[in-house]
Design a protein around this motif. Structure first.
Motif, short mmCIF file in Angstrom:
data_model
loop_
_atom_site.label_atom_id
_atom_site.label_comp_id
_atom_site.label_asym_id
_atom_site.label_seq_id
_atom_site.Cartn_x
_atom_site.Cartn_y
_atom_site.Cartn_z
N LEU A 190 1.32 -0.87 0.14
CA LEU A 190 0.46 0.21 -0.23
C LEU A 190 0.59 1.18 0.37
CD1 LEU A 190 -3.08 -0.34 2.66
CD2 LEU A 190 -3.30 -0.53 -0.47
N LYS A 191 1.99 1.29 0.95
CA LYS A 191 3.07 2.25 0.80
C LYS A 191 3.65 2.47 -0.36
CE LYS A 191 3.17 2.12 5.79
NZ LYS A 191 4.64 2.28 6.64
N LYS A 192 3.92 1.67 -1.38
CA LYS A 192 4.89 1.61 -2.52
C LYS A 192 3.31 2.01 -3.42
CE LYS A 192 6.95 -1.29 -6.12
NZ LYS A 192 7.21 -3.05 -6.17
N MET A 193 2.21 0.95 -3.24
CA MET A 193 1.62 1.92 -4.79
C MET A 193 0.87 3.39 -4.15
SD MET A 193 -2.14 2.68 -5.12
CE MET A 193 -2.35 2.73 -3.58
N GLU A 194 1.12 3.70 -2.91
CA GLU A 194 0.39 5.31 -2.57
C GLU A 194 2.01 6.07 -3.06
OE1 GLU A 194 -1.02 5.32 1.36
OE2 GLU A 194 -2.37 4.93 0.30
N SER A 195 2.57 6.12 -2.79
CA SER A 195 3.82 6.75 -3.00
C SER A 195 4.00 6.79 -4.65
CB SER A 195 5.31 6.22 -2.76
OG SER A 195 5.88 4.79 -3.02
N ILE A 196 3.93 6.09 -5.86
CA ILE A 196 4.06 6.04 -7.21
C ILE A 196 2.98 6.63 -8.11
CG2 ILE A 196 4.21 4.25 -8.96
CD1 ILE A 196 5.76 2.47 -7.17
N PHE A 197 1.54 6.01 -7.33
CA PHE A 197 0.23 6.08 -7.65
C PHE A 197 -0.02 7.67 -7.85
CE2 PHE A 197 -4.27 7.27 -8.41
CZ PHE A 197 -4.43 5.96 -9.22
N GLU A 198 -0.40 8.35 -9.45
CA GLU A 198 -0.50 9.91 -9.58
C GLU A 198 -1.99 9.74 -10.46
OE1 GLU A 198 3.68 12.02 -10.67
OE2 GLU A 198 3.52 10.13 -11.77
N GLU A 199 -2.71 10.31 -9.77
CA GLU A 199 -4.08 9.46 -10.36
C GLU A 199 -3.77 11.40 -11.56
OE1 GLU A 199 -8.59 11.76 -9.26
OE2 GLU A 199 -7.64 10.05 -7.93
N PRO A 200 -4.98 10.45 -12.16
CA PRO A 200 -4.68 10.96 -14.49
C PRO A 200 -5.60 12.15 -13.85
CG PRO A 200 -5.96 8.74 -14.20
CD PRO A 200 -5.00 9.45 -13.09
N LEU A 201 -6.01 13.53 -14.98
CA LEU A 201 -6.46 14.14 -14.70
C LEU A 201 -7.71 13.60 -16.20
CD1 LEU A 201 -3.93 16.75 -14.99
CD2 LEU A 201 -5.29 16.55 -13.47
N LYS A 202 -8.53 14.56 -16.05
CA LYS A 202 -9.64 14.28 -16.40
C LYS A 202 -9.37 14.26 -17.78
CE LYS A 202 -13.63 13.36 -13.13
NZ LYS A 202 -15.18 13.53 -12.74
N GLN A 203 -9.29 14.52 -18.31
CA GLN A 203 -8.55 15.45 -19.66
C GLN A 203 -7.19 14.02 -20.75
OE1 GLN A 203 -8.49 17.72 -17.76
NE2 GLN A 203 -6.22 19.20 -17.71
N GLU A 204 -6.82 13.15 -19.57
CA GLU A 204 -5.49 12.75 -19.49
C GLU A 204 -6.31 11.54 -20.03
OE1 GLU A 204 -2.18 11.41 -17.40
OE2 GLU A 204 -3.34 13.72 -15.80
N MET A 205 -7.29 10.80 -19.51
CA MET A 205 -8.47 10.09 -20.26
C MET A 205 -9.80 9.96 -20.98
SD MET A 205 -7.23 7.66 -17.73
CE MET A 205 -5.42 8.34 -17.69
N ASP A 206 -9.45 8.79 -21.63
CA ASP A 206 -10.81 8.34 -22.71
C ASP A 206 -11.89 8.24 -21.71
OD1 ASP A 206 -9.23 9.54 -25.03
OD2 ASP A 206 -7.94 7.55 -24.74
N VAL A 207 -12.27 7.28 -20.54
CA VAL A 207 -13.47 7.57 -20.53
C VAL A 207 -12.86 7.22 -18.48
CG1 VAL A 207 -15.12 4.53 -19.80
CG2 VAL A 207 -14.11 5.36 -21.50
#
Length: 162
Positions: A138-155
């Motif tokens: 969990l700590k690893k994922m939380e340190s790496i994860f960057e939530e995308p901006l809505k405009q980066e995603m198609d869905v």
């Protein structure tokens, strides 16, 4: 025209479930790093995990090109936790003239924690072939994860538990 669907989201957000539902609608092939790790009995490789996953991803990107050339959609169920990785993957497929879509699986913190607890319970009972999500992961994922901006995603799919 066949395309690659790139699944982005946190661990236990529902990416694999979403990918399976999408597969039924599109008749696509799902390629998953986790599935490959488990099928090859490599789930207990310790310090070599990240290195192995990088090699698996490279291999699966190559396979995705072959599947696309055969005329079938591909779903990459990887997570794509960092913006840098998402940019590199977008460039990879763009340079090869391969159509792709980004799908983000969003989930509330409450539902996410519930998913983690349910998964861990099933793994502990031997009823699921998944990674146990401990504090270190969990700590690893939380340190790496960057939530995308809505405009980066198609869905942008919001996973809501009932």
């Amino acid at each position: 025209m066949p395309k690659v669907i790139l699944m982005c989201g946190k661990i236990c957000s529902g990416k694999s479930y979403y990918a399976k539902r999408l597969k039924q609608k599109t008749n696509a092939v799902i390629l998953s790093c986790d599935e490959m790790v488990f099928d090859l009995s490599l789930d207990d490789i310790g310090d070599k995990h990240d290195e192995l996953v990088a090699k698996i991803k490279k291999y699966l990107h190559k396979k995705s090109r072959e599947i696309i050339e055969a005329g079938t959609d591909v779903i990459l169920d990887f997570g794509f936790w960092s913006k840098k990785e998402r940019e590199e993957v977008s460039k990879y497929y763009s340079e090869r003239g391969i159509a792709f879509e980004w799908h983000y699986i969003d989930i509330s913190d409450e539902d996410w924690k519930r998913n983690i607890n349910e998964r861990n319970s099933l793994v502990s009972k031997g009823l699921s072939q998944s990674f146990f999500v401990d504090e270190g992961l969990l700590k690893k994922m939380e340190s790496i994860f960057e939530e995308p901006l809505k405009q980066e995603m198609d869905v942008w799919y919001t996973n809501k538990r009932l």
